[in-house]
Design a protein around this motif. Structure first.
Motif, short mmCIF file in Angstrom:
data_model
loop_
_atom_site.label_atom_id
_atom_site.label_comp_id
_atom_site.label_asym_id
_atom_site.label_seq_id
_atom_site.Cartn_x
_atom_site.Cartn_y
_atom_site.Cartn_z
N UNK A 111 60.55 40.86 97.84
CA UNK A 111 61.08 40.72 96.49
C UNK A 111 62.58 40.43 96.60
N UNK A 112 62.96 39.19 96.38
CA UNK A 112 64.35 38.78 96.56
C UNK A 112 65.28 39.44 95.54
N UNK A 113 64.73 39.97 94.46
CA UNK A 113 65.53 40.63 93.43
C UNK A 113 65.71 42.13 93.71
N UNK A 114 64.88 42.67 94.59
CA UNK A 114 64.96 44.10 94.92
C UNK A 114 64.38 44.29 96.32
N UNK A 115 65.17 43.88 97.31
CA UNK A 115 64.73 43.95 98.70
C UNK A 115 64.68 45.41 99.12
N UNK A 154 70.55 53.89 91.92
CA UNK A 154 70.57 53.50 93.34
C UNK A 154 71.14 52.09 93.46
N UNK A 155 71.52 51.78 94.70
CA UNK A 155 71.92 50.42 95.01
C UNK A 155 70.67 49.55 95.14
N UNK A 156 70.70 48.38 94.52
CA UNK A 156 69.61 47.42 94.60
C UNK A 156 70.06 46.26 95.47
N UNK A 157 69.28 45.97 96.50
CA UNK A 157 69.58 44.83 97.39
C UNK A 157 68.99 43.56 96.78
N UNK A 158 69.80 42.53 96.66
CA UNK A 158 69.38 41.27 96.05
C UNK A 158 69.88 40.10 96.89
N UNK A 159 69.02 39.12 97.08
CA UNK A 159 69.35 37.94 97.89
C UNK A 159 69.56 36.76 96.94
N UNK A 160 70.82 36.34 96.81
CA UNK A 160 71.15 35.26 95.87
C UNK A 160 71.15 33.89 96.53
N UNK A 182 62.86 37.89 106.98
CA UNK A 182 61.91 37.25 106.06
C UNK A 182 62.16 35.76 105.83
N UNK A 183 63.22 35.20 106.43
CA UNK A 183 63.53 33.79 106.19
C UNK A 183 62.79 32.88 107.16
N UNK A 184 62.84 33.23 108.44
CA UNK A 184 62.13 32.46 109.47
C UNK A 184 61.12 33.36 110.16
N UNK A 185 60.03 32.79 110.57
CA UNK A 185 58.97 33.58 111.18
C UNK A 185 59.27 33.96 112.61
N UNK A 233 60.44 31.47 102.04
CA UNK A 233 60.44 32.52 103.05
C UNK A 233 59.05 32.59 103.66
N UNK A 234 58.98 32.97 104.92
CA UNK A 234 57.66 33.09 105.55
C UNK A 234 56.97 34.37 105.11
#
Length: 292
Positions: free
Chosen positions: A172-176, A152-158, A131-134, A166-167
């Motif tokens: 959802x960067x808070x809950x990928x 559950x485990x929540x994936x988050x991009x800090x 999701x960062x580069x196209x 992002x392209x």
């Protein structure tokens, strides 16, 4: 979720240990979204620096540009540098020249340290982000924290500043959800000949074929063991990868299968980490340089 596993990911590692900053981290916002944004605002990615400033500006404001990785390898080192650059410490919308210059692995370590300081189970994960580069799926680090309400485990991009960078505007960067790709699955698909877009993962890298997935796999394995070092085992490093036997590759296959479900296979993964010296002997460009 087994309480033993959650307690393990509450523990600090060599990299995430906050040292004397633990109480400071506890004082930071408890709202995880606000906390994620705050931690994110303390850094700038090295490639953003490279693309934003000319060389004179970089040399003036970022004197450690070429050796920053080893200089700020731990949460304490990063936080110390944050306060050196600005005695106010963590605050939102920080000017770029007051931020530490790091990459995704380092911001994941810092975020994990803050979360663990608050008693929240958190771990770093290494993989690939589409999701960062196209045009390619970049090697990337994120965090997973355990949400007791959602169970559950929540994936988050800090690391990513906001969705406009992002392209894929829907992530959802808070809950990928499924956007982040773990290397265990990619390794097994590539080994079985079922990964048809291999080139999307190799662009701008020096890796050939599945070699890049092996390195990401072991970085992820180390992170799952609370060892968040950006290094990989000597036996796959550099020219050694081309010398792997089919037995070596099958051994990596077996590890990847277990890592598809790391919580279910937690005890088996811990046993491998504690007993397989070949997997634990790490090497990097500036780490264990004397290994032949």
């Amino acid at each position: 979720m087994d309480s033993k596993i959650l307690n393990f990911y509450k523990q600090f590692s060599l990299c995430t240990n906050p040292g004397l900053y633990k109480d400071y981290f506890v004082s930071l916002p408890n709202d995880i979204k606000a906390l994620r944004d705050l931690v994110c605002d303390q850094h700038i990615h090295k490639m953003r620096v490279y693309r934003t400033f000319d060389k004179k500006e970089i040399s003036k404001n970022y004197i450690w540009y070429n050796c920053l990785y080893d200089a700020l390898n731990t949460a304490t080192a990063m936080t110390s540098e944050i306060f050196r650059l600005d005695e106010k410490g963590f605050y939102p919308n920080k000017p770029i020249n007051k931020r530490i210059m790091i990459t995704c692995r380092y911001i994941a370590v810092l975020f994990a340290s803050v979360m663990k300081s608050k008693g929240i189970p958190c771990r770093c994960r290494s993989g690939f982000a589409p999701y960062i580069y196209e045009d390619y799926n970049v090697d990337h680090w994120i965090n997973e924290y355990y949400d007791y309400e959602k169970k559950r485990w929540v994936k988050i991009d800090a690391q990513i500043q906001d969705n406009s960078r992002t392209h894929d505007k829907d992530v959802d960067l808070y809950d990928i959800k499924d956007e982040f790709e773990y290397p265990a699955s990619l390794w097994l698909k590539a080994r079985n000949g079922n990964l048809k877009n291999l080139e999307k993962y190799l662009k701008y890298t020096s890796f050939v074929g599945i070699e890049g997935f092996a390195h990401a796999l072991f970085r992820d394995f180390n992170a799952l063991m609370n060892i968040e070092l950006p290094y990989t085992p000597h036996f796959i490093f550099g020219e050694n990868f081309s010398k792997l036997t089919e037995n070596d590759l099958c051994e990596i296959d077996n590890l990847a299968v277990l890592m598809l479900e790391p919580d279910k296979n937690f005890d088996k993964l811990r046993t491998i980490w504690e007993t397989n010296d070949k997997f634990r002997l790490l090497q990097g460009p500036y780490f264990n340089p004397y290994i032949q």
